[in-house]
Write a protein that holds these residues in place. Structure first.
Motif, PDB file in Angstrom:
ATOM      1  N   TRP A   1      42.376  40.791  33.391  1.00 57.58           N
ATOM      2  CA  TRP A   1      43.712  41.195  32.942  1.00 57.58           C
ATOM      3  C   TRP A   1      44.696  41.200  34.104  1.00 57.58           C
ATOM      4  CZ3 TRP A   1      42.391  46.050  29.442  1.00 57.58           C
ATOM      5  CH2 TRP A   1      41.543  45.641  28.419  1.00 57.58           C
ATOM      6  N   ILE A   2      44.248  41.669  35.268  1.00 57.53           N
ATOM      7  CA  ILE A   2      45.113  41.703  36.449  1.00 57.53           C
ATOM      8  C   ILE A   2      45.535  40.288  36.825  1.00 57.53           C
ATOM      9  CG2 ILE A   2      45.181  42.273  38.911  1.00 57.53           C
ATOM     10  CD1 ILE A   2      43.242  44.589  38.271  1.00 57.53           C
ATOM     11  N   SER A   3      44.603  39.344  36.740  1.00 59.54           N
ATOM     12  CA  SER A   3      44.922  37.947  37.057  1.00 59.54           C
ATOM     13  C   SER A   3      45.963  37.385  36.095  1.00 59.54           C
ATOM     14  CB  SER A   3      43.649  37.094  37.004  1.00 59.54           C
ATOM     15  OG  SER A   3      42.680  37.557  37.912  1.00 59.54           O
ATOM     16  N   ILE A   4      45.815  37.699  34.816  1.00 58.32           N
ATOM     17  CA  ILE A   4      46.791  37.232  33.823  1.00 58.32           C
ATOM     18  C   ILE A   4      48.166  37.804  34.124  1.00 58.32           C
ATOM     19  CG2 ILE A   4      47.411  37.302  31.379  1.00 58.32           C
ATOM     20  CD1 ILE A   4      44.423  37.355  30.716  1.00 58.32           C
ATOM     21  N   ALA A   5      48.215  39.093  34.437  1.00 61.64           N
ATOM     22  CA  ALA A   5      49.497  39.737  34.727  1.00 61.64           C
ATOM     23  C   ALA A   5      50.171  39.111  35.946  1.00 61.64           C
ATOM     24  CB  ALA A   5      49.290  41.232  34.945  1.00 61.64           C
TER      25      ALA A   5
ATOM     26  N   ASP B   1      45.046  46.773  41.086  1.00 61.10           N
ATOM     27  CA  ASP B   1      44.131  45.775  41.637  1.00 61.10           C
ATOM     28  C   ASP B   1      43.279  46.368  42.753  1.00 61.10           C
ATOM     29  OD1 ASP B   1      42.961  43.283  42.253  1.00 61.10           O
ATOM     30  OD2 ASP B   1      44.513  42.873  43.742  1.00 61.10           O
ATOM     31  N   LEU B   2      43.902  47.136  43.641  1.00 62.27           N
ATOM     32  CA  LEU B   2      43.167  47.743  44.755  1.00 62.27           C
ATOM     33  C   LEU B   2      42.236  48.851  44.258  1.00 62.27           C
ATOM     34  CD1 LEU B   2      46.090  47.849  47.326  1.00 62.27           C
ATOM     35  CD2 LEU B   2      44.065  46.397  47.439  1.00 62.27           C
ATOM     36  N   GLU B   3      42.661  49.591  43.253  1.00 59.11           N
ATOM     37  CA  GLU B   3      41.786  50.618  42.691  1.00 59.11           C
ATOM     38  C   GLU B   3      40.541  49.981  42.077  1.00 59.11           C
ATOM     39  OE1 GLU B   3      45.288  53.885  41.513  1.00 59.11           O
ATOM     40  OE2 GLU B   3      44.251  52.739  39.955  1.00 59.11           O
TER      41      GLU B   3
ATOM     42  N   LEU C   1      34.001  47.167  45.108  1.00 57.67           N
ATOM     43  CA  LEU C   1      33.978  46.433  46.378  1.00 57.67           C
ATOM     44  C   LEU C   1      34.133  44.932  46.143  1.00 57.67           C
ATOM     45  CD1 LEU C   1      31.498  47.880  49.034  1.00 57.67           C
ATOM     46  CD2 LEU C   1      33.989  47.693  49.093  1.00 57.67           C
ATOM     47  N   SER C   2      35.091  44.601  45.296  1.00 58.40           N
ATOM     48  CA  SER C   2      35.392  43.201  45.016  1.00 58.40           C
ATOM     49  C   SER C   2      36.663  42.800  45.755  1.00 58.40           C
ATOM     50  CB  SER C   2      35.570  42.981  43.512  1.00 58.40           C
ATOM     51  OG  SER C   2      36.605  43.812  43.001  1.00 58.40           O
ATOM     52  N   CYS C   3      36.867  41.505  45.883  1.00 60.27           N
ATOM     53  CA  CYS C   3      38.034  41.029  46.618  1.00 60.27           C
ATOM     54  C   CYS C   3      39.302  41.273  45.798  1.00 60.27           C
ATOM     55  CB  CYS C   3      37.888  39.538  46.915  1.00 60.27           C
ATOM     56  SG  CYS C   3      39.200  38.879  47.957  1.00 60.27           S
ATOM     57  N   PRO C   4      40.330  41.861  46.385  1.00 57.93           N
ATOM     58  CA  PRO C   4      41.586  42.040  45.650  1.00 57.93           C
ATOM     59  C   PRO C   4      42.161  40.702  45.202  1.00 57.93           C
ATOM     60  CG  PRO C   4      41.562  43.371  47.656  1.00 57.93           C
ATOM     61  CD  PRO C   4      40.379  42.465  47.729  1.00 57.93           C
ATOM     62  N   ILE C   5      42.775  40.701  44.028  1.00 60.15           N
ATOM     63  CA  ILE C   5      43.346  39.481  43.464  1.00 60.15           C
ATOM     64  C   ILE C   5      44.773  39.263  43.945  1.00 60.15           C
ATOM     65  CG2 ILE C   5      43.976  38.322  41.308  1.00 60.15           C
ATOM     66  CD1 ILE C   5      41.764  39.987  39.950  1.00 60.15           C
ATOM     67  N   ILE C   6      45.553  40.337  43.967  1.00 57.75           N
ATOM     68  CA  ILE C   6      46.969  40.235  44.307  1.00 57.75           C
ATOM     69  C   ILE C   6      47.116  40.168  45.830  1.00 57.75           C
ATOM     70  CG2 ILE C   6      49.251  41.209  43.903  1.00 57.75           C
ATOM     71  CD1 ILE C   6      47.666  40.528  41.373  1.00 57.75           C
TER      72      ILE C   6
ATOM     73  N   PHE D   1      55.471  44.936  40.251  1.00 59.66           N
ATOM     74  CA  PHE D   1      54.542  44.210  41.109  1.00 59.66           C
ATOM     75  C   PHE D   1      53.735  45.194  41.969  1.00 59.66           C
ATOM     76  CE2 PHE D   1      53.563  42.070  45.156  1.00 59.66           C
ATOM     77  CZ  PHE D   1      52.766  41.040  44.678  1.00 59.66           C
ATOM     78  N   SER D   2      54.385  46.243  42.475  1.00 55.33           N
ATOM     79  CA  SER D   2      53.665  47.258  43.250  1.00 55.33           C
ATOM     80  C   SER D   2      52.613  47.944  42.400  1.00 55.33           C
ATOM     81  CB  SER D   2      54.653  48.293  43.808  1.00 55.33           C
ATOM     82  OG  SER D   2      55.542  47.697  44.738  1.00 55.33           O
ATOM     83  N   GLY D   3      52.953  48.226  41.147  1.00 57.62           N
ATOM     84  CA  GLY D   3      51.984  48.843  40.255  1.00 57.62           C
ATOM     85  C   GLY D   3      50.789  47.949  40.001  1.00 57.62           C
ATOM     86  N   LEU D   4      51.035  46.652  39.877  1.00 58.99           N
ATOM     87  CA  LEU D   4      49.935  45.715  39.681  1.00 58.99           C
ATOM     88  C   LEU D   4      49.060  45.650  40.928  1.00 58.99           C
ATOM     89  CD1 LEU D   4      48.757  43.728  37.639  1.00 58.99           C
ATOM     90  CD2 LEU D   4      50.155  41.927  38.685  1.00 58.99           C
ATOM     91  N   GLN D   5      49.671  45.704  42.110  1.00 63.05           N
ATOM     92  CA  GLN D   5      48.892  45.743  43.350  1.00 63.05           C
ATOM     93  C   GLN D   5      48.003  46.979  43.410  1.00 63.05           C
ATOM     94  OE1 GLN D   5      51.957  45.322  46.453  1.00 63.05           O
ATOM     95  NE2 GLN D   5      50.883  43.494  47.159  1.00 63.05           N
TER      96      GLN D   5
END
Length: 541
Positions: free
Chosen positions: A247-251, A281-283, A289-294, A274-278
């Motif tokens: 979902w984060i990737s789609i957004a 993503d980090l949460e 422990l996955s790589c952040p998308i944004i 955009f900050s909210g999406l970041q």
């Protein structure tokens, strides 16, 4: 013709007596009584249905066991299911009005929300037919829609309330889902169904030609609302749904494709979105422990923010730290709730890892000092909450790889002391902050509770530890209506750990120093000044 017999018109327009379907099957006489129900069906408790013959020319009023509109609606609904199965359904098919909404259609209290009902019709048409009709009842939808801002605490990345006169379907679905979770019990029971509506609405974005994925004339407004709907849904599904990362990737893709080149006062708050999406993503990345998308820096100039921005600084340090530990097969925080944690150390941490941890902690300490001085009131509490939660993330990098054991032989006294102190401060957040609601916050506080319980097991507890754990348990039990039930899992995990606390002296702070030994306060990952601020004396009046 006897009045006790129901009549039907044949193809020639002539009246012929007609028995109900139950009497016809048993070849019995059908004697009508009041309320258009025959005597045999009334006594047996069966629905009295008068099915027309194949040669019937019309369906006269009163000739059916249910209203004609309902019968037609049921036939169209069944036909739509068949067409969907064989792949011949037409997108231009007129909407089928739900029987639940028919009785509310003309009520004056539902006027003035025409755009909302348009979005609900699209959601109902694309949602599974197995969902209960109660979720589409207009009184329920209106209450959830109008009470959203009252039930949901503000978003820290977008504190100003957003209003939408023409809401898009995906945003409506997310708001109904979020508002139902925090509503009264009768509404909370509908939350799992609204979650299913959200999931199907998001899936529609990937289907060519779908109603929800179709971009209207105002593509900017549609994209903003759709991304906001994805963020809201993600805040309440991260951890329990692995698809949150998708979902984060789609957004992110929607932002890149639809954000305007020039942003001014009249534009939507794209930078904050955009900050909210970041943040989400980090949460999500910190739990798994996955790589952040944004990326840290958005490729769109209009969305780039100042280096002095609070959320930008926090996102930057978290992104850098998490990326270093990604892809190494390390146990994660969430794995401790799923039972996938190994009993022994699975990875050797290097001197470079230690350096990254220390630099990460230094930046977080500097962030706290800088932004706590300029903050006041609720903003100061928000800064403190973010610091405490992210501090625990930093200190938890090693912990799962050590079997989530505070008393592991590979854990030094200093590390035990600092991790326990940070966990205790995180656990106290519920006692001082009523605006905690997202999945990530709940998981991290539960994570802290498990560490504090281990401290109590090793006789390193404090008098109010168990009390603070009980407060957190009560908060979790208030939000246990969601499926899959995150609250159930967190509560069960805490109660299982609490059952192992049998040490009589676990609440005696006078024993702590003797058991843990004299702690060298000069050797800490975080600065000593930041440890003092975690005592709440400087934060809570």
């Amino acid at each position: 013709m006897s009045g006790s017999q129901r009549l039907q018109f044949d193809a020639r327009g002539q009246k012929t007596p007609k028995a109900c379907i139950n009497c016809r099957r048993q070849k019995m006489k059908c004697v009508m009584e009041e309320n258009n129900i025959c005597r045999r069906c009334r006594r047996s408790g069966l629905p009295c249905l008068f099915v027309p013959r194949a040669n019937a020319a019309t369906l006269p009023d009163g000739m059916m066991g249910w209203p004609e509109d309902d019968f037609k609606g049921d036939v169209l609904r069944r036909l739509r299911i068949i067409e969907d199965k064989v792949g011949i359904s037409a997108t231009s098919e007129p909407p089928v009005t739900s029987p639940v909404n028919q009785s509310e259609e003309l009520l004056p209290q539902f006027n003035g929300l025409g755009a909302l009902w348009d979005a609900v019709v699209v959601l109902e048409r694309t949602a599974p037919d197995s969902l209960p009709s109660a979720i589409w009842r207009k009184s329920t939808v209106k209450d959830l829609w109008l009470s959203f801002h009252n039930r949901m605490p503000g978003l820290h990345f977008m504190p100003r309330k957003q209003t939408f006169s023409a809401p898009q379907p995906l945003l409506v679905a997310s708001i109904l889902f979020c508002s139902s979770i925090r509503g009264p019990r009768d509404v909370t029971e509908l939350a799992p169904h609204y979650l299913e509506v959200v999931c199907h609405a998001i899936a529609q974005l990937s289907i060519p030609g779908s109603e929800i994925g179709k971009v209207p004339g105002d593509s900017e407004e549609w994209a903003f609302q759709t991304v906001l709907g994805l963020v809201l849904a993600g805040l309440l599904t991260e951890a329990i749904l692995r698809e949150t990362g998708i979902w984060i990737s789609i957004a992110y893709r929607l932002i890149l494709e639809n954000c305007p080149t020039h942003i001014d006062e009249t534009s939507r708050e794209w930078r904050k979105l955009f900050s909210g999406l970041q943040i989400i993503d980090l949460e999500h990345a910190s739990l798994h422990l996955s790589c952040p998308i944004i990326p840290i820096e958005c490729p769109l100039l209009g969305l780039q923010t100042s280096n002095r921005d609070q959320l930008y600084r926090l996102s930057r340090m978290m992104h850098t730290g998490l990326t270093h530990f990604t892809g190494r097969g390390l146990p994660t925080i969430w794995s401790c709730f799923t039972g996938d944690v190994p009993s022994l150390l699975t990875s050797n941490f290097t001197a470079v890892d230690a350096a990254v941890i220390r630099d990460w902690a230094r930046q977080l300490d500097e962030w706290l000092v800088e932004f706590s001085q300029s903050a006041d009131g609720s903003e100061k509490d928000l800064v403190f909450r973010q610091y405490v939660l992210h501090r625990l993330v930093v200190l938890s990098i090693y912990h799962p790889a050590r079997g989530c054991n505070l008393w592991s032989n590979s854990t030094t006294l200093q590390e035990q002391h600092e991790l326990l102190l940070s966990a205790r401060a995180t656990l106290k957040l519920h006692s001082h902050d009523d605006s905690i609601w997202s999945n990530w916050d709940q998981v991290m506080i539960t994570w802290a509770a498990l560490i504090v319980i281990q401290g109590a097991e090793g006789s390193a507890g404090e008098p109010d530890d168990i009390c603070n754990i009980q407060i957190h348990l009560e908060k979790l039990k208030q939000t246990m209506g969601l499926q899959p039930r995150l609250g159930d899992r967190l509560v069960a995990r805490i109660e299982t750990s609490l059952a192992n606390v049998h040490t009589p002296g676990s609440h005696d702070t006078s024993e702590n120093v003797g058991i843990m030994g004299p702690v060298d306060q000069s050797w800490q990952i975080f600065d000593q000044a930041s440890l003092q601020s975690m005592l709440y004396s400087d934060w809570i009046a």
